[in-house]
Design a protein around this motif. Structure first.
Motif, PDB file in Angstrom:
ATOM      1  N   GLY A 119       0.786  -1.229   0.000  1.00 44.51           N
ATOM      2  CA  GLY A 119       0.000   0.000   0.000  1.00 44.51           C
ATOM      3  C   GLY A 119       0.816   1.276   0.000  1.00 44.51           C
ATOM      4  N   GLU A 160      -3.678  -0.734  -4.493  1.00 39.43           N
ATOM      5  CA  GLU A 160      -3.268  -1.787  -3.559  1.00 39.43           C
ATOM      6  C   GLU A 160      -3.957  -1.605  -2.208  1.00 39.43           C
ATOM      7  OE1 GLU A 160      -1.647  -4.181  -4.935  1.00 39.43           O
ATOM      8  OE2 GLU A 160      -1.028  -3.089  -6.718  1.00 39.43           O
ATOM      9  N   ILE A 161      -4.105  -0.357  -1.788  1.00 43.55           N
ATOM     10  CA  ILE A 161      -4.806  -0.086  -0.525  1.00 43.55           C
ATOM     11  C   ILE A 161      -6.269  -0.502  -0.644  1.00 43.55           C
ATOM     12  CG2 ILE A 161      -5.544   1.731   1.086  1.00 43.55           C
ATOM     13  CD1 ILE A 161      -2.868   3.166   0.414  1.00 43.55           C
ATOM     14  N   GLN A 185      -6.372  -4.256  -0.312  1.00 42.26           N
ATOM     15  CA  GLN A 185      -6.181  -4.651   1.083  1.00 42.26           C
ATOM     16  C   GLN A 185      -7.451  -4.405   1.892  1.00 42.26           C
ATOM     17  OE1 GLN A 185      -2.810  -2.467   2.569  1.00 42.26           O
ATOM     18  NE2 GLN A 185      -1.379  -3.427   1.163  1.00 42.26           N
ATOM     19  N   VAL A 223      -2.238   3.832   6.430  1.00 41.13           N
ATOM     20  CA  VAL A 223      -1.072   3.434   5.634  1.00 41.13           C
ATOM     21  C   VAL A 223      -0.112   4.615   5.495  1.00 41.13           C
ATOM     22  CG1 VAL A 223      -0.274   2.695   3.340  1.00 41.13           C
ATOM     23  CG2 VAL A 223      -2.256   1.584   4.392  1.00 41.13           C
TER      24      VAL A 223
END
Length: 137
Positions: free
Chosen positions: A23, A39-40, A43, A61
């Motif tokens: 992230g 990507e965050i 997740q 993050v």
């Protein structure tokens, strides 16, 4: 960033280039942070089955990456990790680096829901802890 008192370059990108679900990344050499929003999102959906708290997840993050930037031990820990005698020692140092960043993130996000924050931290550190557990036995 205001809470850290740092003025650091921040880059926003979609996907992490190495096909891993990362992230964010702090680059010590350029003193910069790159946040990978896609990507965050992955997740967040994986852990919470929803994007309802995506903004909070992103803040956490980012605070974690700021934690790396603020870590006075980071360079020393990285050097120790490079010179580690074995994988167990290397893994312990990696965990310490990550834990330091999470501790800092918590210190600048005291208003964040503890259960939500702790779940992210636990998932993030799980691979490090499992690796240490495997190499210790």
């Amino acid at each position: 960033m205001k809470a850290s008192g740092r003025n650091i370059d921040v880059f926003i990108e979609g996907n992490f280039p190495d096909n891993r679900m990362v992230g964010g990344k702090y680059a010590i050499d350029s003193d910069s942070i790159t946040i990978y929003t896609e990507e965050i999102k992955k997740q967040c959906k994986l852990i919470f089955s929803s994007l309802a708290r995506f903004e909070d997840y992103l803040k956490i993050v980012f605070a974690h990456e700021l934690g790396h930037a603020q870590d006075k031990e980071l360079e020393k820990l990285i050097n120790k990790r490079k010179n580690a005698k074995n994988s167990y020692e290397k893994d312990q140092l990696s965990l310490k680096i990550e834990q330091n960043a999470w501790d800092y993130a918590k210190s600048i996000l005291p208003f964040m829901d503890d259960a939500f924050f702790n779940k992210i931290v636990d998932v993030s550190l799980e691979a490090y802890r499992n690796k240490i557990s495997r190499t210790a036995s």
